[in-house]
Design an enzyme around this catalytic site. Structure first.
Site, PDB file in Angstrom:
ATOM      1  N   LYS A  54     -24.904  62.985 121.258  1.00 42.96           N
ATOM      2  CA  LYS A  54     -26.256  63.122 122.197  1.00 42.96           C
ATOM      3  C   LYS A  54     -26.352  64.830 122.120  1.00 42.96           C
ATOM      4  O   LYS A  54     -27.626  65.042 122.174  1.00 42.96           O
ATOM      5  CB  LYS A  54     -25.976  62.461 123.425  1.00 42.96           C
ATOM      6  CG  LYS A  54     -26.226  60.879 123.261  1.00 42.96           C
ATOM      7  CD  LYS A  54     -25.547  60.078 124.667  1.00 42.96           C
ATOM      8  CE  LYS A  54     -25.650  58.739 124.474  1.00 42.96           C
ATOM      9  NZ  LYS A  54     -25.105  58.067 125.304  1.00 42.96           N
ATOM     10  N   GLN A  98     -22.813  59.318 131.158  1.00 38.08           N
ATOM     11  CA  GLN A  98     -22.277  58.384 130.246  1.00 38.08           C
ATOM     12  C   GLN A  98     -21.494  57.513 130.908  1.00 38.08           C
ATOM     13  O   GLN A  98     -20.426  57.800 131.741  1.00 38.08           O
ATOM     14  CB  GLN A  98     -21.548  59.138 129.213  1.00 38.08           C
ATOM     15  CG  GLN A  98     -20.814  58.318 128.107  1.00 38.08           C
ATOM     16  CD  GLN A  98     -21.861  57.842 127.139  1.00 38.08           C
ATOM     17  OE1 GLN A  98     -22.709  58.548 126.970  1.00 38.08           O
ATOM     18  NE2 GLN A  98     -21.689  56.486 126.643  1.00 38.08           N
ATOM     19  N   ASP A 121     -32.136  57.442 130.515  1.00 39.94           N
ATOM     20  CA  ASP A 121     -31.414  56.193 130.260  1.00 39.94           C
ATOM     21  C   ASP A 121     -32.285  55.096 130.649  1.00 39.94           C
ATOM     22  O   ASP A 121     -32.195  53.771 130.311  1.00 39.94           O
ATOM     23  CB  ASP A 121     -30.140  56.212 130.980  1.00 39.94           C
ATOM     24  CG  ASP A 121     -29.166  56.276 129.973  1.00 39.94           C
ATOM     25  OD1 ASP A 121     -29.247  56.163 128.760  1.00 39.94           O
ATOM     26  OD2 ASP A 121     -27.931  56.466 130.171  1.00 39.94           O
TER      27      ASP A 121
END
Ligand code: NAD
Length: 291
Positions: A54, A98, A121
């Site tokens: 990422k 994460q 997200d």
């Protein structure tokens, strides 16, 4: 019928190029790059690979990517303090924590603290609620990637019967909302669904997000259906001591019946990070526009 292969790698490359152009324009206009801050707690090997990717891909498109690596014994209070700092930092447009988090940290509590406008997200209840209300929001990256693959396949969604297997907040539920927004008639199936094969056979569009290797068999799929395989499962290759990745769909069997299918790897997976980069640009634009 031999299915068209929906190449997520190629589509992700196209999307990244688009994002890169958007980032250049953003920098020219605002004198700074959009910023994405990724937080990793602990040493889960898969999470380490995902977060490094990422950060790396963010930098490749001109986004300021920063990876915060915290030890496995980090307390919830310490993580909350970092998130408060990132929430308050004007140069941070996107924050991603994460998952999974170590046991001592309550996942939902922490995710709920991310400011919704920085929640790239799309997991915050405010964004989930906006999506369910059909209003603009930051949309979870994986189902967004699925929709882009369907669009690339030229799939007619209005009036189509869509079946999504899996009801997670990360994939299944937002996929339902996105398909519904395109006027598909959507059914969500899950671990308690009765006669799943019969339900799947009704689908013009079948999205599998379960986490069970090759569960969806050839005879579960209607001729000419479009099949999106979200699953990523590592399985052993018998007698070799090696492993390989497979999806939730028995690819070879299903490819004989489907009109189009995503491979694993190289289907939905690459789209997820590309959509994260796009979300970061979307968040950056929305934040400057809101001033
Ligand atoms: P999850 O474990 O949160 O949810 C799985 C869902 O599958 C649940 O809703 C459960 O009810 C359903 N399920 C379980 N067994 C079932 C059965 N026998 N029949 C029908 N439904 C069943 O998983 P998730 O986070 O939604 O992820 C699903 C899969 O997608 C995993 O393989 C994961 O690795 C993969 N994934 C891929 C990406 C990507 O970028 N490609 C992103 C996220 C998740």
């Amino acid at each position: 019928m031999t299915a068209q292969i929906l190449d997520g790698k190629q589509l992700a490359e196209t999307l990244r190029a688009e994002v890169k152009r958007g980032v250049l324009a953003f920098v020219a206009e605002h004198g700074r790059a959009p910023g994405l801050d990724v937080v990793l707690v602990g040493e889960d090997p898969a999470s380490q690979v995902y977060t490094r990717n990422k950060e790396k891909q963010a930098k490749e498109v001109g986004i300021r990517g920063t990876l915060h690596t915290l030890p496995a014994e980090t307390t919830e209070a310490e993580l909350v303090a970092l998130l408060a700092r990132l929430n308050a930092d004007d140069a941070v447009d996107g924050i991603l924590v994460q998952l999974p988090l170590p046991k001592q940290i309550r996942e939902q509590t922490v995710l709920d603290l991310i400011r919704p406008e920085k929640d790239v997200d799309g997991f915050h209840p405010v964004n989930a609620g906006l999506l369910a209300s059909g209003r603009p929001s930051l949309v979870p990256c994986t189902p967004r990637g699925c929709m882009k693959l369907l669009e690339r396949a030229g799939t007619k969604l209005a009036g189509a019967r869509a079946v999504v297997i899996g009801r997670s907040n990360i994939v299944g539920k937002p996929a339902l909302q996105l398909l519904l927004a395109e006027s598909a008639t959507v059914t969500i199936a899950h671990s308690r669904t009765k006669d799943l094969p019969a339900l799947c056979r009704e689908a013009d569009v079948l999205v599998a997000a379960v986490g069970r290797p090759e569960m969806v068999r050839g005879d579960w799929v209607k001729d000419g259906a479009v099949v999106i395989d979200v699953g990523i499962n590592r399985v052993e290759v018998p007698g070799t001591g090696k492993t390989r990745l497979v999806g939730d769909v028995a690819y070879d069997e299903v490819a004989e019946r489907a009109a189009a299918i995503t491979p694993v790897p190289g289907g939905v997976g690459p789209m997820t990070i590309a959509c994260l980069l796009e979300n970061t640009l979307v968040a950056a634009r929305a934040r400057v526009a809101a001033r």
